[in-house]
Motif scaffolding. Structure first.
Motif, short mmCIF file in Angstrom:
data_model
loop_
_atom_site.label_atom_id
_atom_site.label_comp_id
_atom_site.label_asym_id
_atom_site.label_seq_id
_atom_site.Cartn_x
_atom_site.Cartn_y
_atom_site.Cartn_z
N VAL A 126 0.12 -1.08 11.64
CA VAL A 126 -0.75 -0.94 10.36
C VAL A 126 -0.40 -2.67 9.72
O VAL A 126 -1.30 -3.12 8.89
CB VAL A 126 -0.25 -0.28 9.44
CG1 VAL A 126 -0.50 -0.16 7.47
CG2 VAL A 126 -0.64 1.46 10.20
N ARG A 127 0.86 -2.85 9.65
CA ARG A 127 1.58 -4.57 8.57
C ARG A 127 0.64 -5.52 9.26
O ARG A 127 0.89 -6.38 8.29
CB ARG A 127 2.41 -4.29 9.11
CG ARG A 127 3.01 -4.91 10.14
CD ARG A 127 5.35 -4.75 10.22
NE ARG A 127 5.07 -5.65 10.93
CZ ARG A 127 6.24 -5.75 11.84
NH1 ARG A 127 7.26 -4.16 11.94
NH2 ARG A 127 6.92 -5.53 12.94
N GLY A 128 -0.24 -5.79 10.25
CA GLY A 128 -0.58 -6.66 10.28
C GLY A 128 -1.91 -7.42 9.94
O GLY A 128 -2.01 -8.43 9.51
N GLU A 129 -2.29 -6.68 8.78
CA GLU A 129 -3.60 -6.98 7.33
C GLU A 129 -2.58 -6.96 6.11
O GLU A 129 -3.51 -6.86 5.09
CB GLU A 129 -3.87 -5.45 7.65
CG GLU A 129 -5.01 -5.67 8.66
CD GLU A 129 -6.22 -7.34 9.29
OE1 GLU A 129 -5.96 -7.47 8.52
OE2 GLU A 129 -5.85 -6.96 10.29
N VAL A 130 -1.54 -6.72 5.88
CA VAL A 130 -1.00 -6.44 4.77
C VAL A 130 0.51 -7.73 5.08
O VAL A 130 1.41 -8.51 5.54
CB VAL A 130 0.47 -4.85 4.49
CG1 VAL A 130 0.94 -5.42 3.86
CG2 VAL A 130 -0.68 -4.05 5.15
N ASP A 131 0.55 -8.44 3.94
CA ASP A 131 1.51 -9.47 3.21
C ASP A 131 3.19 -9.17 2.30
O ASP A 131 3.94 -9.86 2.64
CB ASP A 131 0.67 -10.84 2.50
CG ASP A 131 -0.11 -11.07 3.74
OD1 ASP A 131 -0.19 -11.79 4.40
OD2 ASP A 131 -1.10 -11.08 3.38
N TRP A 133 4.74 -5.71 0.06
CA TRP A 133 4.45 -3.79 -0.03
C TRP A 133 5.13 -3.70 -1.77
O TRP A 133 5.84 -4.41 -1.77
CB TRP A 133 5.30 -3.24 0.47
CG TRP A 133 4.77 -3.48 2.52
CD1 TRP A 133 3.85 -2.09 2.97
CD2 TRP A 133 4.87 -4.11 3.61
NE1 TRP A 133 3.60 -2.08 4.33
CE2 TRP A 133 4.48 -3.56 4.50
CE3 TRP A 133 5.20 -5.37 3.32
CZ2 TRP A 133 4.24 -4.12 5.09
CZ3 TRP A 133 6.17 -5.86 4.43
CH2 TRP A 133 5.31 -5.55 5.53
N ARG A 183 -2.25 -10.04 0.51
CA ARG A 183 -2.49 -8.74 0.77
C ARG A 183 -1.19 -7.77 -0.02
O ARG A 183 -0.87 -7.40 0.62
CB ARG A 183 -3.31 -8.64 1.97
CG ARG A 183 -4.11 -9.37 2.39
CD ARG A 183 -4.77 -10.17 3.52
NE ARG A 183 -3.54 -10.61 4.53
CZ ARG A 183 -3.52 -10.59 5.76
NH1 ARG A 183 -4.56 -10.36 6.31
NH2 ARG A 183 -2.27 -10.54 6.44
N HIS A 185 -0.13 -3.72 0.16
CA HIS A 185 -0.32 -2.26 0.37
C HIS A 185 0.67 -1.29 -0.34
O HIS A 185 1.89 -2.09 -1.14
CB HIS A 185 0.67 -1.75 1.98
CG HIS A 185 0.38 -0.56 2.07
ND1 HIS A 185 -0.80 -0.09 3.15
CD2 HIS A 185 0.64 0.64 1.86
CE1 HIS A 185 -0.55 0.88 3.20
NE2 HIS A 185 0.55 1.56 2.37
#
Length: 235
Positions: A126-131, A133, A183, A185
């Motif tokens: 999941v975290r590949g598209e997240v910078d 949280w 980005r 989450h």
């Protein structure tokens, strides 16, 4: 698939105070005595640390004001808090995370936290598209903040100068994350335990926790009949 398998596990950090009477959860008084408030803080901290033990991680770090006690599980690294205000202490806490793995910082005030709230969002798939949280709190603050590429400089950029413990704290932090081009989450919204009403609500949400048992014990003690002032009781 190879990149997912090679992704480093996250660093999990908890920022906390040693649960001493008069030093923690002071807004629970006078409903609770200082000793009861400290017992509730210890229970919440214990629940948080035990829960994070079940979330996959490469390193677990307690950023502590005070000294560790028997409530600290094995395998946790302990480092002292640094900085003056809470904004600086939070930034310094994230600064302890190694830069090669994502890091998530959690407070000690949400014993209703469940492993599924973190394990999925922090998973390599999941975290590949997240910078970053962000876990919003119902009072306008936040209970969690994470960075995919943590650094003291980035943590300071996000946190330093943010007014803490206000209804706008979370909004400002989220705005800074987005302004930095990250980005984000969003994690579930949770209630921090600050007041007796908070404690009652959180205990109902997580009835099997140390916190809930401690809270129910506190309520029973508070409701117990007391002898009239100035009159001795008999055994």
């Amino acid at each position: 698939m190879r990149a997912v398998l090679a992704a480093p596990p996250p660093t999990l950090l908890v920022i906390a105070k040693e649960p001493l009477p008069g030093r923690v959860k002071t807004r629970l008084t006078p409903f609770c005595s200082p000793e009861q408030a400290a017992a509730l803080a210890e229970a919440a901290l214990r629940d948080t640390l035990m829960l994070l033990d079940t979330v996959p991680a490469g390193m677990r770090v307690l950023v502590l004001e005070g000294e560790p006690g028997p409530w600290l599980p094995a395998g946790w690294h302990t480092v002292p808090q640094g900085g003056a205000g809470l904004d600086e202490r939070l930034a310094a806490a994230l600064g302890h995370a190694p830069p090669h793995a994502p890091a998530l910082l959690v407070g000690m005030d949400t014993p209703q936290l469940a492993a599924g709230m973190l394990a999925g969002p922090l998973s390599p798939a999941v975290r590949g598209e997240v910078d970053a949280w962000f876990g919003p709190a119902t009072d306008g603050g936040f209970w969690a903040l994470g960075l995919a590429a943590p650094s003291p400089r980035l943590a300071g950029r996000i946190l330093r100068g943010v007014p803490m413990s206000t209804a706008d704290t979370g909004r400002i932090v989220l705005q800074r994350l987005e302004t930095a081009g990250l980005r984000v989450h969003r994690l579930p919204e949770l209630t921090d335990v600050d007041t007796p009403a908070d404690a009652r609500a959180v205990a109902a949400l997580a009835p099997h926790t140390h916190f809930a048992r401690t809270w129910h014990s506190t309520e029973r003690t508070d409701r117990a009949p007391r002898a009239p002032a100035g009159r001795a009781t008999r055994e």
